[in-house]
Motif scaffolding. Sequence first.
Motif, PDB file in Angstrom:
ATOM      1  N   ARG A   1      -9.954  -3.081   4.586  1.00  0.00           N
ATOM      2  CA  ARG A   1     -11.276  -2.821   5.169  1.00  0.00           C
ATOM      3  C   ARG A   1     -11.204  -1.878   6.365  1.00  0.00           C
ATOM      4  NH1 ARG A   1     -13.616  -6.822   8.449  1.00  0.00           N
ATOM      5  NH2 ARG A   1     -15.405  -5.852   9.369  1.00  0.00           N
ATOM      6  N   ASN A   2     -10.203  -2.060   7.218  1.00  0.00           N
ATOM      7  CA  ASN A   2     -10.146  -1.318   8.465  1.00  0.00           C
ATOM      8  C   ASN A   2      -9.130  -0.179   8.472  1.00  0.00           C
ATOM      9  OD1 ASN A   2     -12.083  -3.016   9.692  1.00  0.00           O
ATOM     10  ND2 ASN A   2     -10.511  -4.551  10.034  1.00  0.00           N
ATOM     11  N   GLY A   3      -8.303  -0.085   7.436  1.00  0.00           N
ATOM     12  CA  GLY A   3      -7.260   0.938   7.421  1.00  0.00           C
ATOM     13  C   GLY A   3      -7.779   2.296   7.006  1.00  0.00           C
ATOM     14  N   GLN A   4      -7.095   3.325   7.493  1.00  0.00           N
ATOM     15  CA  GLN A   4      -7.402   4.693   7.097  1.00  0.00           C
ATOM     16  C   GLN A   4      -6.639   4.991   5.819  1.00  0.00           C
ATOM     17  OE1 GLN A   4      -6.785   7.559  10.185  1.00  0.00           O
ATOM     18  NE2 GLN A   4      -6.954   9.293   8.798  1.00  0.00           N
ATOM     19  N   VAL A   5      -7.298   5.586   4.836  1.00  0.00           N
ATOM     20  CA  VAL A   5      -6.675   5.880   3.545  1.00  0.00           C
ATOM     21  C   VAL A   5      -5.911   7.197   3.640  1.00  0.00           C
ATOM     22  CG1 VAL A   5      -7.098   6.316   1.100  1.00  0.00           C
ATOM     23  CG2 VAL A   5      -8.442   4.606   2.314  1.00  0.00           C
ATOM     24  N   VAL A   6      -4.628   7.155   3.244  1.00  0.00           N
ATOM     25  CA  VAL A   6      -3.733   8.301   3.350  1.00  0.00           C
ATOM     26  C   VAL A   6      -2.931   8.427   2.057  1.00  0.00           C
ATOM     27  CG1 VAL A   6      -1.789   9.254   4.632  1.00  0.00           C
ATOM     28  CG2 VAL A   6      -3.456   7.846   5.815  1.00  0.00           C
ATOM     29  N   PRO A   7      -2.877   9.619   1.454  1.00  0.00           N
ATOM     30  CA  PRO A   7      -2.011   9.802   0.282  1.00  0.00           C
ATOM     31  C   PRO A   7      -0.580  10.124   0.712  1.00  0.00           C
ATOM     32  CG  PRO A   7      -3.359  11.749   0.627  1.00  0.00           C
ATOM     33  CD  PRO A   7      -3.752  10.758   1.683  1.00  0.00           C
ATOM     34  N   LEU A   8       0.393   9.577  -0.020  1.00  0.00           N
ATOM     35  CA  LEU A   8       1.808   9.819   0.255  1.00  0.00           C
ATOM     36  C   LEU A   8       2.524  10.231  -1.022  1.00  0.00           C
ATOM     37  CD1 LEU A   8       2.664   6.734   2.486  1.00  0.00           C
ATOM     38  CD2 LEU A   8       2.264   9.071   3.251  1.00  0.00           C
ATOM     39  N   GLU A   9       3.536  11.080  -0.861  1.00  0.00           N
ATOM     40  CA  GLU A   9       4.371  11.473  -1.989  1.00  0.00           C
ATOM     41  C   GLU A   9       5.298  10.325  -2.340  1.00  0.00           C
ATOM     42  OE1 GLU A   9       6.161  15.539  -1.933  1.00  0.00           O
ATOM     43  OE2 GLU A   9       5.352  15.474   0.116  1.00  0.00           O
ATOM     44  N   LEU A  10       5.599  10.204  -3.637  1.00  0.00           N
ATOM     45  CA  LEU A  10       6.545   9.182  -4.055  1.00  0.00           C
ATOM     46  C   LEU A  10       7.332   9.641  -5.252  1.00  0.00           C
ATOM     47  CD1 LEU A  10       5.296   7.497  -6.750  1.00  0.00           C
ATOM     48  CD2 LEU A  10       3.695   6.866  -4.988  1.00  0.00           C
ATOM     49  N   VAL A  11       8.414   8.930  -5.491  1.00  0.00           N
ATOM     50  CA  VAL A  11       9.249   9.171  -6.656  1.00  0.00           C
ATOM     51  C   VAL A  11       9.267   7.864  -7.435  1.00  0.00           C
ATOM     52  CG1 VAL A  11      11.532   9.817  -7.465  1.00  0.00           C
ATOM     53  CG2 VAL A  11      10.643  10.789  -5.340  1.00  0.00           C
TER      54      VAL A  11
END
Length: 192
Positions: free
Chosen positions: A46-56
């Motif tokens: 609810r309170n977190g900022q959405v961030v995309p991250l690279e992954l393998v």
Amino acid sequence: MSDVAGTLPSTRPSFLRLPYLRWGLVAIIQLFLIAIPLADRFDVQRNGQVVPLELVPVDPRDLLRGDYVIINLAINSLSKDLSEGDKIAVGDKIFVGLQAGAGKAAQPVVVSVERDNAGDLAMSGTVRSLTENEIRVDYGIDAFFLPEGEGRIIERLDTSRVLLEIAVTEDGRSLPLTLLVDGKAFQSDAAF
């Protein structure tokens, strides 16, 4: 002889004399203990900022829960140059400051043992190992569960097409939300 013990009043509260009330109280306490991690997860979502991250990703299977993708974040390995002279040791809790890009994976910009020095957007993690040039970090994000059969789809994709959206709170807690393929939601792990 008279039975004196039978005439003395009980010292236990009256509501605890009934067995079903005692068991009900035990059940309520257990439900409360189960709800604590769910409340924390809800708070991060609810309170977190959405961030995309690279992954393998790598695709194993869990016989009880189906397919899942092991999350190997690109930011698990960080350059020691990002630490700005902080004395970091194995086992330390650190904060990795991130710079989010519009539609692109967030990049690490600073590593600090102090939350205030990591910038506005920072993930907390634990230092797992150190080398002369590298810091290996564990963020507690290690698997993303998928419906049966969909793990193989992710396994076959070029890893440059796959991102993981996470929610990050101000205090650095994070959790996985959505697996993205070509910028579009493939599967969501958000419970709320």
